[in-house]
Design a protein around this motif. Structure first.
Motif, PDB file in Angstrom:
ATOM      1  N   SER A  95      -9.531  14.396  -3.749  1.00  0.00           N
ATOM      2  CA  SER A  95      -9.216  12.930  -4.031  1.00  0.00           C
ATOM      3  C   SER A  95      -8.370  12.198  -3.083  1.00  0.00           C
ATOM      4  O   SER A  95      -7.347  12.803  -2.678  1.00  0.00           O
ATOM      5  CB  SER A  95      -8.695  12.612  -5.682  1.00  0.00           C
ATOM      6  N   ALA A  96      -8.782  10.985  -2.778  1.00  0.00           N
ATOM      7  CA  ALA A  96      -7.991  10.098  -1.914  1.00  0.00           C
ATOM      8  C   ALA A  96      -6.616   9.931  -2.567  1.00  0.00           C
ATOM      9  O   ALA A  96      -6.572   9.984  -3.857  1.00  0.00           O
ATOM     10  CB  ALA A  96      -8.899   8.775  -1.886  1.00  0.00           C
ATOM     11  N   PRO A  97      -5.685   9.344  -1.625  1.00  0.00           N
ATOM     12  CA  PRO A  97      -4.622   9.061  -2.411  1.00  0.00           C
ATOM     13  C   PRO A  97      -4.477   7.996  -3.407  1.00  0.00           C
ATOM     14  O   PRO A  97      -5.306   7.244  -3.385  1.00  0.00           O
ATOM     15  CB  PRO A  97      -3.606   8.349  -1.095  1.00  0.00           C
ATOM     16  N   GLN A  98      -3.744   8.192  -4.566  1.00  0.00           N
ATOM     17  CA  GLN A  98      -3.824   7.439  -5.817  1.00  0.00           C
ATOM     18  C   GLN A  98      -3.208   5.791  -5.360  1.00  0.00           C
ATOM     19  O   GLN A  98      -2.262   5.794  -4.878  1.00  0.00           O
ATOM     20  CB  GLN A  98      -3.051   7.983  -6.774  1.00  0.00           C
ATOM     21  N   GLU A  99      -4.273   4.850  -5.797  1.00  0.00           N
ATOM     22  CA  GLU A  99      -3.689   3.415  -5.364  1.00  0.00           C
ATOM     23  C   GLU A  99      -2.895   2.829  -6.775  1.00  0.00           C
ATOM     24  O   GLU A  99      -3.281   3.167  -7.670  1.00  0.00           O
ATOM     25  CB  GLU A  99      -5.015   2.626  -4.964  1.00  0.00           C
ATOM     26  N   GLU A 100      -2.222   1.932  -6.544  1.00  0.00           N
ATOM     27  CA  GLU A 100      -1.685   1.125  -7.519  1.00  0.00           C
ATOM     28  C   GLU A 100      -1.661  -0.185  -7.185  1.00  0.00           C
ATOM     29  O   GLU A 100      -1.928  -0.615  -6.163  1.00  0.00           O
ATOM     30  CB  GLU A 100      -0.206   1.747  -7.891  1.00  0.00           C
ATOM     31  N   THR A 101      -1.158  -1.094  -8.145  1.00  0.00           N
ATOM     32  CA  THR A 101      -0.955  -2.331  -7.805  1.00  0.00           C
ATOM     33  C   THR A 101       0.212  -2.984  -8.007  1.00  0.00           C
ATOM     34  O   THR A 101       1.036  -2.404  -8.744  1.00  0.00           O
ATOM     35  CB  THR A 101      -2.014  -3.415  -8.819  1.00  0.00           C
ATOM     36  N   ALA A 102       0.484  -4.072  -7.202  1.00  0.00           N
ATOM     37  CA  ALA A 102       1.787  -4.798  -7.409  1.00  0.00           C
ATOM     38  C   ALA A 102       1.788  -6.140  -7.136  1.00  0.00           C
ATOM     39  O   ALA A 102       0.958  -6.752  -6.422  1.00  0.00           O
ATOM     40  CB  ALA A 102       3.042  -3.877  -6.685  1.00  0.00           C
ATOM     41  N   LEU A 103       2.732  -6.872  -7.567  1.00  0.00           N
ATOM     42  CA  LEU A 103       2.903  -8.375  -7.302  1.00  0.00           C
ATOM     43  C   LEU A 103       3.474  -8.622  -5.985  1.00  0.00           C
ATOM     44  O   LEU A 103       4.428  -8.031  -5.666  1.00  0.00           O
ATOM     45  CB  LEU A 103       3.458  -9.231  -8.451  1.00  0.00           C
ATOM     46  N   LEU A 104       2.838  -9.224  -5.132  1.00  0.00           N
ATOM     47  CA  LEU A 104       3.401  -9.833  -3.807  1.00  0.00           C
ATOM     48  C   LEU A 104       4.738 -10.605  -4.086  1.00  0.00           C
ATOM     49  O   LEU A 104       4.610 -11.657  -4.638  1.00  0.00           O
ATOM     50  CB  LEU A 104       2.350 -10.390  -2.944  1.00  0.00           C
ATOM     51  N   ALA A 105       5.843 -10.130  -3.507  1.00  0.00           N
ATOM     52  CA  ALA A 105       7.149 -11.241  -3.586  1.00  0.00           C
ATOM     53  C   ALA A 105       7.218 -12.101  -2.638  1.00  0.00           C
ATOM     54  O   ALA A 105       7.924 -12.843  -2.458  1.00  0.00           O
ATOM     55  CB  ALA A 105       8.325 -10.141  -3.879  1.00  0.00           C
ATOM     56  N   ALA A 106       6.511 -11.850  -1.555  1.00  0.00           N
ATOM     57  CA  ALA A 106       6.556 -12.807  -0.302  1.00  0.00           C
ATOM     58  C   ALA A 106       5.296 -13.104   0.199  1.00  0.00           C
ATOM     59  O   ALA A 106       4.367 -12.382   0.127  1.00  0.00           O
ATOM     60  CB  ALA A 106       7.523 -12.353   0.900  1.00  0.00           C
ATOM     61  N   PRO A 107       5.018 -14.350   0.584  1.00  0.00           N
ATOM     62  CA  PRO A 107       3.413 -14.561   1.346  1.00  0.00           C
ATOM     63  C   PRO A 107       3.023 -13.635   2.482  1.00  0.00           C
ATOM     64  O   PRO A 107       3.957 -13.101   3.203  1.00  0.00           O
ATOM     65  CB  PRO A 107       3.610 -16.124   1.970  1.00  0.00           C
ATOM     66  N   LEU A 108       1.937 -13.213   2.562  1.00  0.00           N
ATOM     67  CA  LEU A 108       1.486 -12.400   3.447  1.00  0.00           C
ATOM     68  C   LEU A 108       0.299 -13.044   4.448  1.00  0.00           C
ATOM     69  O   LEU A 108      -0.841 -13.336   3.778  1.00  0.00           O
ATOM     70  CB  LEU A 108       0.832 -10.927   2.888  1.00  0.00           C
ATOM     71  N   SER A 109       0.438 -12.947   5.512  1.00  0.00           N
ATOM     72  CA  SER A 109      -0.694 -13.806   6.398  1.00  0.00           C
ATOM     73  C   SER A 109      -1.917 -12.772   6.301  1.00  0.00           C
ATOM     74  O   SER A 109      -1.776 -11.790   6.240  1.00  0.00           O
ATOM     75  CB  SER A 109      -0.206 -13.790   8.024  1.00  0.00           C
ATOM     76  N   ALA A 110      -2.938 -13.504   7.083  1.00  0.00           N
ATOM     77  CA  ALA A 110      -4.405 -12.916   6.990  1.00  0.00           C
ATOM     78  C   ALA A 110      -4.221 -11.717   7.975  1.00  0.00           C
ATOM     79  O   ALA A 110      -3.556 -11.545   8.930  1.00  0.00           O
ATOM     80  CB  ALA A 110      -5.346 -14.181   7.449  1.00  0.00           C
TER      81      ALA A 110
END
Length: 391
Positions: free
Chosen positions: A318-333
């Motif tokens: 199995s591939a590494p387990q992915e999780e989700t989180a909220l972004l606390a700062a803007p992230l450029s493209a």
């Protein structure tokens, strides 16, 4: 170039579960159980008292009843007689409940005068007996595969398992390459740096359950690389670091092929980590060639090498387990390829990340996750949900 998922599929095809070996119970913690094991006895092996008190016939338990004490039962020293109506046996926690008794009255509910006890007015309603086989019965199964924990070790001991079948630890040889590298503690020349990738990867692999050793640093010559490869003949997995790109001094791939490696793939659509390669060596070992950049090497270690070790240990592909989180700062493209960044996750929020490559020290001290940037990811504002791989 192939995708990350394609690369993982190739790697899983190269690496299969290793064989089992038997180890003493005292050395089984943290190992992967290789075969189902079965209890060799009941637990408890007899009905046992759960409290200190008196073993009696349940029908005699009436407030004010007087019973004759005919003996004593302690842990490891049972009472060999039989309890009849009107009788009691002084009993202690863990002792076998004598024949004829089917209830234990706790000592706080009893007054004693010589060999006679009198039951009190407010008798505890519990029977305070652990039934034979109440925890498990002879023949009950502990299923493989599983990483054995201290609780599992205690369970195996109570099942009377002295030697445990576990998956053999993968033998991994780690080879750093490059004229620019010296070992920690040495004095580097003006054009040299300290070898750090190999130590970080060795620690990662040992934490995963592998037996990882460092080979001497291989210089950027065919003879030095050939010597280093010859020192890995007993390995299940050979990891090379550096020398996997297309420069004039990047000889690892060519030397490996000349030594009989059957190449599975070279280059992946991911950054950092593009010049990744893998194949099977002539002796049957799997080879993974990692980039030499510290960030690239550690990212590829988590994304590609760790799943291979888990597969070798019988824990599945199995591939590494992915999780989700909220972004606390803007992230450029992002650019056109899958991109991993170092990130810090706190209480379900990504509170900091690094956009630029930095030293291995920064990776280990500031990051606890790899932030995933899928292809053509638009700009992300704070508060949006993003995916990450926990480290």
């Amino acid at each position: 170039m192939i995708s990350v998922s394609e690369a993982l599929s190739h790697l899983f095809a190269l690496a299969g579960p290793l064989e089992s070996e038997s180890v003493p119970l005292s050395k089984a913690n943290g190992r992967v159980l290789g075969q189902d094991v079965f209890a060799r006895r009941n637990q408890p092996p007899f009905s046992a008292s759960a409290m200190d008190g008196y073993a009696v016939c349940a029908k005699d338990v009436v407030s004010g009843a007087a019973l004759e004490v005919i003996g004593e039962a302690a842990a490891g020293h049972g009472f060999s007689g039989t309890v009849a109506t009107g009788q009691a046996v002084r009993i202690f926690t863990g002792a076998p409940v004598p024949a004829g008794a089917d209830r234990v009255v706790i000592q706080e509910d009893v007054s004693r005068d010589g060999n006679t006890i009198t039951l009190g007015d407010n008798i505890d309603a519990g029977f305070h007996i652990r039934p034979a086989g109440g925890d498990f019965s002879e023949g009950d199964r502990l299923s493989a595969p599983r990483v054995l924990t201290p609780s599992d070790i205690a369970l195996l001991a109570s099942m009377n398992i002295a030697n445990v079948p576990v998956i053999r630890k993968p033998r991994v040889a780690i080879m750093s390459t490059g004229d620019e590298l010296v070992m920690p503690g040495e004095t580097p020349g003006p054009d040299q740096i300290i070898s750090s990738n190999s130590f970080g990867l060795q620690a990662l692999l040992r934490d995963l359950g592998a037996e990882a050793r460092l080979l001497p640093i291989a210089k950027d010559t065919r003879s030095s690389l050939e010597t280093a490869f010859s020192m890995a003949d007993d390995a299940d997995l050979v990891i090379t670091i550096g020398g996997a790109s297309v420069g004039d001094h990047d000889l690892v791939g060519d030397v490996a092929v000349d030594l009989g490696m059957s190449r599975s793939f070279y280059k992946i659509a991911m950054r950092p980590g593009k010049p990744l390669m893998a194949g099977r060596l002539a002796n049957g070992a799997v080879m993974i060639g990692l980039p030499g950049n510290p960030v690239s090497a550690m990212v590829c270690g988590h994304i590609f090498v760790a799943p291979v070790i888990r597969q070798m240990l019988g824990l599945g592909s199995s591939a590494p387990q992915e999780e989700t989180a909220l972004l606390a700062a803007p992230l450029s493209a992002n650019g056109p390829r899958q991109h991993y960044m170092r990130a810090r996750v706190e209480a379900g929020r990504i509170t900091a990340f690094e956009r630029q490559d930095s030293s291995l020290l920064t990776v280990l001290s500031q990051a606890n996750a790899l932030l995933i940037r899928p292809p053509h990811d638009p700009e992300r504002a704070s508060g949006e949900t993003v995916r990450y791989v926990p480290l």
